[in-house]
Design a protein around this motif. Structure first.
Motif, PDB file in Angstrom:
ATOM      1  N   ASP A  28      46.900  18.901  48.429  1.00 49.73           N
ATOM      2  CA  ASP A  28      48.312  18.594  48.712  1.00 49.73           C
ATOM      3  C   ASP A  28      49.096  17.969  47.573  1.00 49.73           C
ATOM      4  O   ASP A  28      48.797  16.811  46.898  1.00 49.73           O
ATOM      5  N   VAL A  29      50.223  18.503  47.037  1.00 56.90           N
ATOM      6  CA  VAL A  29      51.070  17.908  46.078  1.00 56.90           C
ATOM      7  C   VAL A  29      51.497  16.380  46.459  1.00 56.90           C
ATOM      8  O   VAL A  29      51.396  15.578  45.634  1.00 56.90           O
ATOM      9  N   TYR A  30      51.606  16.039  47.611  1.00 59.05           N
ATOM     10  CA  TYR A  30      52.416  14.730  47.898  1.00 59.05           C
ATOM     11  C   TYR A  30      51.127  13.764  48.511  1.00 59.05           C
ATOM     12  O   TYR A  30      51.307  12.679  47.986  1.00 59.05           O
ATOM     13  N   THR A  31      50.312  14.240  49.312  1.00 61.30           N
ATOM     14  CA  THR A  31      49.200  13.338  49.877  1.00 61.30           C
ATOM     15  C   THR A  31      47.917  13.280  49.224  1.00 61.30           C
ATOM     16  O   THR A  31      47.144  12.215  49.284  1.00 61.30           O
ATOM     17  N   LYS A  32      47.756  14.319  48.067  1.00 64.20           N
ATOM     18  CA  LYS A  32      46.639  14.369  47.329  1.00 64.20           C
ATOM     19  C   LYS A  32      45.415  14.791  48.291  1.00 64.20           C
ATOM     20  O   LYS A  32      44.368  14.446  47.899  1.00 64.20           O
ATOM     21  N   GLU A  33      45.469  14.903  49.494  1.00 56.00           N
ATOM     22  CA  GLU A  33      44.300  15.349  50.266  1.00 56.00           C
ATOM     23  C   GLU A  33      43.944  16.724  49.824  1.00 56.00           C
ATOM     24  O   GLU A  33      44.728  17.579  49.411  1.00 56.00           O
ATOM     25  N   ASP A  34      42.630  16.958  49.779  1.00 61.07           N
ATOM     26  CA  ASP A  34      41.822  18.354  49.712  1.00 61.07           C
ATOM     27  C   ASP A  34      42.114  19.448  50.738  1.00 61.07           C
ATOM     28  O   ASP A  34      41.889  18.991  51.899  1.00 61.07           O
ATOM     29  N   VAL A  35      42.226  20.558  50.650  1.00 65.86           N
ATOM     30  CA  VAL A  35      42.597  21.714  51.598  1.00 65.86           C
ATOM     31  C   VAL A  35      41.580  22.728  50.899  1.00 65.86           C
ATOM     32  O   VAL A  35      41.703  23.085  49.913  1.00 65.86           O
ATOM     33  N   VAL A  36      40.905  23.263  51.763  1.00 60.93           N
ATOM     34  CA  VAL A  36      39.792  24.361  51.445  1.00 60.93           C
ATOM     35  C   VAL A  36      40.095  25.529  52.253  1.00 60.93           C
ATOM     36  O   VAL A  36      40.425  25.540  53.541  1.00 60.93           O
ATOM     37  N   ARG A  37      40.127  26.719  51.476  1.00 65.04           N
ATOM     38  CA  ARG A  37      40.034  28.062  52.304  1.00 65.04           C
ATOM     39  C   ARG A  37      38.874  28.981  51.967  1.00 65.04           C
ATOM     40  O   ARG A  37      38.386  28.819  50.606  1.00 65.04           O
ATOM     41  N   GLU A  38      38.114  29.219  52.843  1.00 63.36           N
ATOM     42  CA  GLU A  38      36.641  29.745  52.819  1.00 63.36           C
ATOM     43  C   GLU A  38      36.708  31.389  53.055  1.00 63.36           C
ATOM     44  O   GLU A  38      37.708  31.561  53.817  1.00 63.36           O
ATOM     45  N   GLY A  39      35.908  32.193  52.747  1.00 62.03           N
ATOM     46  CA  GLY A  39      35.656  33.649  53.175  1.00 62.03           C
ATOM     47  C   GLY A  39      36.960  34.323  52.208  1.00 62.03           C
ATOM     48  O   GLY A  39      37.210  35.595  52.890  1.00 62.03           O
ATOM     49  N   ILE A  40      37.398  33.990  51.254  1.00 61.70           N
ATOM     50  CA  ILE A  40      38.512  34.725  50.594  1.00 61.70           C
ATOM     51  C   ILE A  40      37.715  35.828  49.601  1.00 61.70           C
ATOM     52  O   ILE A  40      37.039  35.443  48.819  1.00 61.70           O
ATOM     53  N   ASP A  41      38.119  37.165  49.871  1.00 64.69           N
ATOM     54  CA  ASP A  41      37.678  38.284  49.068  1.00 64.69           C
ATOM     55  C   ASP A  41      38.494  38.378  47.766  1.00 64.69           C
ATOM     56  O   ASP A  41      37.797  39.072  46.718  1.00 64.69           O
ATOM     57  N   THR A  42      39.692  38.289  47.773  1.00 63.75           N
ATOM     58  CA  THR A  42      40.556  38.490  46.724  1.00 63.75           C
ATOM     59  C   THR A  42      41.725  37.199  46.531  1.00 63.75           C
ATOM     60  O   THR A  42      42.270  36.760  47.536  1.00 63.75           O
ATOM     61  N   VAL A  43      41.755  36.600  45.320  1.00 62.70           N
ATOM     62  CA  VAL A  43      42.948  35.862  44.982  1.00 62.70           C
ATOM     63  C   VAL A  43      43.735  36.540  43.940  1.00 62.70           C
ATOM     64  O   VAL A  43      43.214  36.933  42.977  1.00 62.70           O
ATOM     65  N   VAL A  44      44.812  36.277  44.322  1.00 63.36           N
ATOM     66  CA  VAL A  44      45.954  36.699  43.409  1.00 63.36           C
ATOM     67  C   VAL A  44      47.010  35.687  43.052  1.00 63.36           C
ATOM     68  O   VAL A  44      47.401  34.895  43.781  1.00 63.36           O
ATOM     69  N   LEU A  45      47.172  35.584  41.589  1.00 61.74           N
ATOM     70  CA  LEU A  45      47.885  34.299  41.013  1.00 61.74           C
ATOM     71  C   LEU A  45      49.161  35.217  40.491  1.00 61.74           C
ATOM     72  O   LEU A  45      49.308  35.934  39.735  1.00 61.74           O
ATOM     73  N   ALA A  46      50.242  34.622  41.000  1.00 65.09           N
ATOM     74  CA  ALA A  46      51.631  34.801  40.624  1.00 65.09           C
ATOM     75  C   ALA A  46      52.159  33.421  39.752  1.00 65.09           C
ATOM     76  O   ALA A  46      52.715  32.565  40.354  1.00 65.09           O
ATOM     77  N   LEU A  47      51.869  33.432  38.517  1.00 69.49           N
ATOM     78  CA  LEU A  47      52.066  32.499  37.770  1.00 69.49           C
ATOM     79  C   LEU A  47      52.937  32.572  36.552  1.00 69.49           C
ATOM     80  O   LEU A  47      53.218  31.669  35.507  1.00 69.49           O
ATOM     81  N   GLY A  48      53.731  33.615  36.596  1.00 72.83           N
ATOM     82  CA  GLY A  48      54.380  34.257  35.163  1.00 72.83           C
ATOM     83  C   GLY A  48      53.505  35.057  34.391  1.00 72.83           C
ATOM     84  O   GLY A  48      52.342  35.448  34.864  1.00 72.83           O
ATOM     85  N   ALA A  49      54.133  35.382  33.238  1.00 69.86           N
ATOM     86  CA  ALA A  49      53.581  36.351  32.307  1.00 69.86           C
ATOM     87  C   ALA A  49      53.670  35.971  30.875  1.00 69.86           C
ATOM     88  O   ALA A  49      54.368  35.013  30.516  1.00 69.86           O
ATOM     89  N   GLU A  50      53.014  36.509  30.083  1.00 70.45           N
ATOM     90  CA  GLU A  50      52.778  36.140  28.691  1.00 70.45           C
ATOM     91  C   GLU A  50      53.342  37.286  27.854  1.00 70.45           C
ATOM     92  O   GLU A  50      52.870  38.357  28.143  1.00 70.45           O
TER      93      GLU A  50
END
Length: 668
Positions: free
Chosen positions: A601-623
């Motif tokens: 969490d950006v504000y509380t700094k608490e950790d959050v977990v997601r499990e069982g994820i088959d695919t992660v897609v990152l939309a972070l910009g381009a080079e």
């Protein structure tokens, strides 16, 4: 000359005291070409360009009738006498080409705020707008008198400026007169509230004042809704009755219909994939209730669509804004039976995004929009000395550069390493709601083929190849590659350092990679958005359409906030929710450990977990993929003309690539 395939579209029609040469109409839309609240020479060129290519009637952008209707500084004031000489300039230019020209006086009412004007928002009742949410001042009788006189003065200036007529606005789109007409927003108990007769009173007084100023030899029309599109608002039967009362007065020469209020702005200027002609059923009800010409709108983008609605009797004129922004030559091309050459409006709403940014009107793939004096038809000159030109990269920027250079007489070869042209436009069009975006690539590809550009797909253009082939000019349009390092702008110090742990795993993809691939139905996908733009939502929609269970995660406070500029944030968010998508905000990506995604969490700094994820897609910009440019750069000293454009220069948007491609083609 062969008979036109669009006989109704190209038949003339009487419009009050004048005759329109065909049934095409350019409807009013903001341009932000205004300077110091008056029209400019850019307006002259903008409207003349459409008139020159056959548009029959042009309604100029709406202009404020009172100082309390100033949503931003780039708004013209129709009550200002300085408008008169500007009207004359535009009228002279438009009349030279045979088009009719109308003013559109207007008042926003509650659908604005007081920031730019410095005055309280005026409305018939104290009901705030859902977008601006500022409590209005309840108009007094003296205020109502001032608005009526503002419309009268606006009509007087239109006559003095040599215009053909006036289109009284504010009855459509939830603006001030719509607020008086609708029981949802008019809670008054005086002579201007209650019964329909009372709610219509100010409108009729304004129409009467407009006709008195215009006289019998000018056109007077009204811009109304044929459906407000929300509960408690005015619906098609209500608007048919209102239109009938207006035209029965004998003061009105035509009725122009639209849809929507600021409660549902996608009814006013919907993005793709809204069905073309979606407003016509309601517009037909209005037409059946009146004995005057009716103008219809609603994402009509091809001559065949226009002909269909005209021939069916849905309306008497077809109005277009975005289609004529995309291609000012729309009418001329249709009349020549060259519909395939019309640059299509693809419903991207870049025109809206540009206005939102307080920049002049623009189009995602017409680089001349708003710059007609510099880039409009007839401004492209043949090159004094034809050159041998290579364009490397077959995305929209590369195709535009190749087309413009070829049109100037150069010998042009276009190299594309993939099997098809179109670049990221082709990728984005794989999402069901963005299929029309392929029209950008399709049109450019069709034009470069017709122009005689040599196209070499599945070819990697190398430094040695290009130099050996003796090209005089080389344009590098090699695009960009999606980033996978995992960092957001929250961590600028880590941007070029070690990546977020786990982002190098095979089930972690950039958004470009995800759009290229298919995903097995039933997979759990997490898309992480670090941008807030359209990249992530397009990719998320594509994954969900493939049957994936998608969660959309972002470090921002809401998903894809940049879509507010194109006005379709709510539409897109609702679509993704209906597809079953889950959303999580305020979360930074920490690590990816196989099927486990760790977030914080950006504000509380608490950790959050997601499990069982088959695919992660990152939309972070381009080079930027600019290696070939830098390899060739030393050859500039030996006379090589070398240019870098589009995402290879800096990863941005298709409109930027196309503009730079146009500039490169003109400069060679």
């Amino acid at each position: 000359m062969n008979a036109t395939p669009y006989p109704t579209l190209f038949s003339p029609m009487r419009l009050g005291p004048k005759v329109a040469r065909n049934r095409t109409w350019m409807s009013a839309h903001a341009t932000l070409l205004v300077k110091d609240h008056v029209f400019t020479d850019e307006h002259v060129a903008y409207y003349a360009e459409r008139a020159k290519h056959g548009v029959a009637v042009i309604t100029m952008e709406c202009m404020a009738v009172h100082e309390t209707s100033l949503p931003y500084r780039g708004k013209a004031l129709s009550y200002d006498p300085r408008m008169v000489p500007q009207y004359r300039k535009i009228a002279d230019a438009v009349h030279e080409h045979g088009a009719l020209l109308l003013a559109q006086p207007w008042h926003r009412g509650r659908e604005t705020n007081s920031v730019a004007s410095g005055h309280p928002v005026w409305a018939p009742s104290a009901v705030p707008c859902a977008v601006y949410r500022e409590m209005p001042h309840v108009m007094t009788v003296q205020d109502i008198d001032a608005i009526r006189e503002g419309y009268r003065l606006s009509a007087r200036h239109a006559r003095e400026g040599g215009l053909d007529g006036v289109e009284v606005h504010s009855m459509a789109h939830g603006y001030l007169l719509n607020q008086f007409l609708s029981p949802a927003t008019n809670h008054r108990d005086d002579a201007f509230g209650g019964s329909l007769e009372n709610r219509l009173r100010l409108v009729m007084e304004i129409i009467q004042a407009t006709r008195e100023e215009c006289g019998a030899d000018m056109i007077v029309g009204v811009r109304i809704n044929s459906d407000d599109g929300h509960e408690g608002g005015l619906r098609p039967d209500d608007w048919a009755e209102i239109a009938a009362r207006m035209t029965a007065s004998g003061l009105v020469d035509y009725v122009s219909c639209s849809h929507g209020t600021y409660l549902n702005r996608m009814l006013i200027y919907p993005t793709s994939p809204e069905s073309h002609g979606f407003q016509m059923a309601a517009t037909r009800k209005v037409k059946q209730a009146v004995d005057k010409p009716v103008v219809g709108v609603g994402r009509i983008v091809t001559p065949a669509e226009a002909e269909k609605h005209l021939a069916a009797g849905d309306c008497d004129f077809v109005a277009m804004a975005r289609a004529l922004i995309a291609d000012p030559e729309w009418v001329a091309k249709a009349q020549r039976a060259e519909a395939e050459d019309i640059r299509p409006c693809v419903g991207a709403n870049w025109c809206m995004s540009s206005i939102f940014a307080q920049a002049p009107i623009a189009c995602i793939h017409n680089p001349a929009a708003g710059q007609e004096r510099e880039l409009g038809a007839g401004t492209l000159k043949r090159a004094e000395r034809p050159r041998k030109v290579a364009v490397v990269g077959g995305g929209p920027g590369g195709m535009r550069a190749a087309l413009t250079a070829r049109q100037r007489g150069h010998e042009v070869t276009l190299f594309e390493r993939g099997h098809e042209l179109g670049g990221q436009v082709r990728l984005w069009s794989r999402a069901p709601s963005r299929t029309e975006l392929a029209g950008v690539a399709d049109w450019l590809e069709g034009q470069i083929v017709k122009a005689g550009v040599q196209i070499r797909t599945q070819t990697i253009a190398t430094e040695d190849m290009l130099l050996a082939d003796g090209y005089d000019s080389i344009v590098i349009a090699t695009g960009s590659k999606g980033l996978r390092h995992g960092w957001t702008p929250l961590r600028p110090e880590k941007w070029n350092g070690a990546p977020v742990p786990g982002t190098d795993q095979p089930h972690v993809l950039s958004y470009m990679e995800a759009l290229r691939d298919r995903i097995a139905p039933g997979q759990r996908a997490l898309i992480y958005d670090g941008l807030g733009g359209r990249q992530a939502v397009v990719t998320a929609e594509y994954l969900a359409s493939q049957g994936a269970q998608v969660e959309f995660v972002t470090w921002l406070g809401q998903p894809a906030p940049d879509l507010a500029a194109s006005r379709d944030w709510g539409k897109t968010y609702g679509m993704l929710k209906r597809m079953g998508m889950r959303f999580a905000t305020d979360l930074e990506l920490v690590a990816i450990e196989g099927p486990t995604v760790r977030l914080r969490d950006v504000y509380t700094k608490e950790d959050v977990v997601r499990e069982g994820i088959d695919t992660v897609v990152l939309a972070l910009g381009a080079e930027a993929q600019d290696g070939l440019f830098h390899a060739l750069a030393p050859r500039r000293a030996q006379g090589l003309d070398l240019r870098l454009i589009g995402d290879a220069l800096a990863p941005r948007r298709a409109d930027s690539a196309i503009k730079e491609g146009e500039a490169a083609g003109r400069a060679i």
